[in-house]
Design an enzyme around this catalytic site. Structure first.
Site, PDB file in Angstrom:
ATOM      1  N   HIS A   1       7.782  -3.673  -8.482  1.00 37.98           N
ATOM      2  CA  HIS A   1       6.725  -4.242  -9.316  1.00 37.98           C
ATOM      3  C   HIS A   1       6.236  -3.118 -10.221  1.00 37.98           C
ATOM      4  CE1 HIS A   1       6.251  -7.808  -6.602  1.00 37.98           C
ATOM      5  NE2 HIS A   1       6.663  -6.925  -5.697  1.00 37.98           N
ATOM      6  N   PHE A   2       6.664  -3.113 -11.464  1.00 35.82           N
ATOM      7  CA  PHE A   2       6.308  -2.032 -12.386  1.00 35.82           C
ATOM      8  C   PHE A   2       5.088  -2.361 -13.246  1.00 35.82           C
ATOM      9  CE2 PHE A   2      10.599   0.458 -12.585  1.00 35.82           C
ATOM     10  CZ  PHE A   2      10.387   0.899 -11.292  1.00 35.82           C
ATOM     11  N   ARG A   3       4.493  -3.536 -13.029  1.00 39.89           N
ATOM     12  CA  ARG A   3       3.149  -3.882 -13.505  1.00 39.89           C
ATOM     13  C   ARG A   3       3.015  -4.173 -14.993  1.00 39.89           C
ATOM     14  NH1 ARG A   3       1.760  -5.527  -8.701  1.00 39.89           N
ATOM     15  NH2 ARG A   3       1.070  -3.929  -7.228  1.00 39.89           N
TER      16      ARG A   3
ATOM     17  N   HIS B   1      10.200 -14.175  -0.811  1.00 39.38           N
ATOM     18  CA  HIS B   1       9.137 -13.572   0.002  1.00 39.38           C
ATOM     19  C   HIS B   1       8.728 -14.640   1.012  1.00 39.38           C
ATOM     20  CE1 HIS B   1       5.038 -11.319   0.183  1.00 39.38           C
ATOM     21  NE2 HIS B   1       5.132 -12.129   1.227  1.00 39.38           N
TER      22      HIS B   1
ATOM     23  N   HIS C   1      12.199  -7.991   2.118  1.00 35.55           N
ATOM     24  CA  HIS C   1      11.282  -7.179   2.940  1.00 35.55           C
ATOM     25  C   HIS C   1      10.980  -7.774   4.320  1.00 35.55           C
ATOM     26  CE1 HIS C   1       8.508  -9.994   1.114  1.00 35.55           C
ATOM     27  NE2 HIS C   1       8.237  -9.264   0.041  1.00 35.55           N
TER      28      HIS C   1
ATOM     29  N   ASP D   1      10.119  -2.398  -2.630  1.00 35.81           N
ATOM     30  CA  ASP D   1       8.953  -3.232  -2.938  1.00 35.81           C
ATOM     31  C   ASP D   1       7.843  -2.375  -3.555  1.00 35.81           C
ATOM     32  OD1 ASP D   1       7.409  -5.496  -3.222  1.00 35.81           O
ATOM     33  OD2 ASP D   1       6.767  -5.573  -1.128  1.00 35.81           O
TER      34      ASP D   1
END
Length: 444
Positions: A61-63, A177, A235, A309
C-alpha cells in the site's frame, strides 16, 4: 545503458547456489557463465557476495493517491529498492479507490512518472462494479483484489451473490483479504463494553480472531472450488488455516494459493507488550504457535509466497487509543534483511527464500521475464553481503513515515546493490538520480 559485468558472484537461483559471472546488456541479462570478459563493460566485483533475483512483492500500500502524507509511490518504491524489492503490486484502497479502469490507468500514469521499482496494480472489486470488472483485460494489471474483511469506503464485498459472480467473471488471479466482518464486529463490541475505545492492544488478535480468519478463508476457498476461480489468499495469520492448502501438486497446477507476510513470520502476541500499536496489523499478529505453524507451511510449500503488506502510517496516527489507531506498518526496506536474518538463524535456506520471494510471485501472476536469473530476462538483481551487520534506526529508514517496526534491531546481512532493468538503482546506501522502472507485462 552501457554493459555491466558482475564478476565472482555466488548466485542463488532455481534451487541452486553456484559461482558465476553475469553480463548485463541494457535492461537484460545477456550471459551467465564462468570467466566472462568484456572490454566494454563496467565491472562490479561481487566476490564474497550473493546475487539474488530481485524480490517481487505482491502486496503493498504505497498510499498514492489521496493518502500521501503517509507515503507515495516515489518514497516507498525508493525504500523498496533499498530493501532489494525490484517489483511491487500495489493495492486498490487508496483515495479515490482503484475500482474503475480509468482510475487504474491513472495509477499507472503516476507510477510511470515517479516509481523507482517495477510496478503493477490490483483492481478492486466491490459490491457494485461487476460490469467494470468484466471489461478489464486479463493482461491489464496484476489481478483483482477483494476485501472480505472491513476496509475503507465501499471495498468490503459482503454481497454473496455478487461475490460468486465476481469469482465466475474473471480469468485473473483473485487476491483476497479474508476476515469475517460479523465475527470481528461481535468481538469488538464485547471488548468495547469492557474498555471503551482504549482496549489494550494485546486483545487485537482476539478481536480479529482465528475464527474470523478461518471462517472467511475457508468460505472463499469453497467458493473458488465451486466456481473454478483462481484464488490467492493474502497474509495468512493462523495455524488453523494451514489445513486449507495443498502441497501435493506444483505451484503451476494450483488453483488456490497462499501468502504469508513478514510480520506474521517474525512477531507474536508476546510482542504487543513492547511494540504496542506499532505491530497492529489486519489480520492480527497472533500466537507463537500460529507463527510456528506458518513457518511449517511455508517450508513444506502449502504457503507459496512471502510478501510485506507494506502499509505506512505516521507515528502520530499510531500513537492513539485502540479503536482510533490504524492497522498496518512499513516493511519493504526491511523484508529481505528480515528473511536473511531467519536464514542466518537456520530457519530457511537461501534457495527456499528466493523461491518464495522471487520465483513464485513471478509464476503465480504470470509475470513476463522477471523473478529469475536467466539469460534474456530483465536484469532485476540484488547483491547481498551475508556478514555485514547494521542496525535499523529512524535515521537510516527511507519510508516517508519515518519509522519501522524493526527500529533498534541489528540485522546480520546487508543489501549492497540493487539493479532495476539493468540500471544500478541503489548502491551502498545511495540511490541513482535516474529511474528505470517499467510497468509489468504478463503472459496470460
Amino acid at each position: 545503458m552501457a554493459k555491466q559485468l558482475i564478476k565472482n558472484a555466488t548466485i542463488v537461483n532455481e534451487n541452486r547456489i553456484f559461482e558465476a559471472d553475469v553480463l548485463l546488456q541494457d535492461d537484460r541479462i545477456e550471459r551467465i557463465g564462468k570467466d566472462i570478459s568484456d572490454d566494454e563493460a563496467k565491472v562490479i566485483d561481487a566476490y564474497g557476495k550473493y546475487l539474488l533475483p530481485g524480490v517481487i512483492d505482491d502486496q503493498v500500500h504505497f498510499r498514492e493517491p489521496g493518502l500521501t502524507h503517509k507515503g507515495n509511490i516515489a518514497s516507498e518504491s525508493r525504500a523498496a529498492i533499498a530493501g532489494g524489492i525490484t517489483t511491487f503490486m500495489e493495492q486498490p484502497n487508496t483515495n479515490p479507490q482503484t475500482t474503475t479502469i480509468g482510475k487504474l490507468e491513472e495509477k499507472f500514469a503516476m507510477a510511470n512518472s515517479s516509481s523507482y521499482a517495477n510496478y503493477s496494480f490490483l483492481f478492486g472489486g466491490t459490491n457494485d462494479n461487476l460490469e467494470e470488472l468484466k471489461r478489464l483485460d486479463k493482461n491489464a494489471c496484476s489481478g483483482v483484489k477483494l476485501f472480505l474483511g472491513s476496509s475503507t469506503g465501499n471495498m468490503l464485498v459482503d454481497d454473496e451473490e455478487v461475490l460468486e459472480k465476481i469469482f465466475r467473471s474473471t480469468e485473473m488471479v483473485i487476491s483476497a483479504h479474508c476476515e469475517d466482518e460479523g465475527t470481528i464486529r461481535s468481538n469488538l463490541a464485547k471488548y468495547k463494553e469492557q474498555y471503551g475505545d482504549d482496549i489494550p492492544v494485546k486483545y487485537h488478535p482476539l478481536i480479529r480472531s482465528e475464527e474470523a480468519c478461518y471462517f472467511s478463508s475457508s468460505k472463499a476457498i469453497n467458493l473458488a472450488k465451486k466456481t473454478g476461480a483462481r484464488l490467492h489468499v493474502f497474509h495468512l495469520s493462523t495455524g488453523k488455516e494451514m489445513d486449507l492448502f495443498r502441497n501435493d501438486i506444483p505451484l503451476e497446477e494450483k488453483k488456490i494459493t497462499a501468502e504469508v507476510c513478514i510480520h506474521h513470520l517474525w512477531f507474536s502476541d508476546t510482542d504487543y507488550d513492547t511494540k504496542g500499536t506499532l505491530i497492529k496489523w489486519n489480520p492480527a499478529v497472533k500466537t507463537a504457535n500460529d507463527r510456528t505453524k506458518l513457518w511449517e507451511a511455508l517450508l513444506d510449500d502449502r504457503i507459496d509466497v512471502i510478501a510485506t503488506d507494506h502499509a505506512p502510517h505516521l507515528l502520530g496516527e499510531k500513537d492513539n487509543v485502540y479503536t482510533k489507531t490504524p492497522s498496518g506498518g512499513p516493511l519493504v526496506q526491511h523484508a529481505l534483511p528480515a528473511m536473511l536474518q531467519k536464514h542466518k538463524e537456520g530457519m530457511i535456506s537461501l534457495e527456499k527464500l528466493v523461491e518464495k520471494m522471487s520465483h513464485n510471485p513471478a509464476k503465480l501472476f504470470d509475470i513476463e521475464k522477471r523473478g529469475f536469473i536467466r539469460e534474456g530476462y530483465y536484469a532485476d538483481l540484488v547483491l547481498i553481503d551475508l556478514d555485514n551487520p547494521w542496525e535499523a534506526t529512524r535515521e537510516n529508514v527511507f519510508y516517508k513515515c519515518g519509522w519501522s517496526p524493526f527500529d533498534g534491531f541489528t540485522f546480520a546481512s546487508k543489501i549492497t546493490h540493487t539493479f532495476v532493468n539493468g540500471h544500478l538503482a541503489y548502491e551502498n546506501g545511495s540511490f541513482s538520480g535516474e529511474r528505470n522502472a517499467r510497468r509489468l507485462t504478463f503472459n496470460r
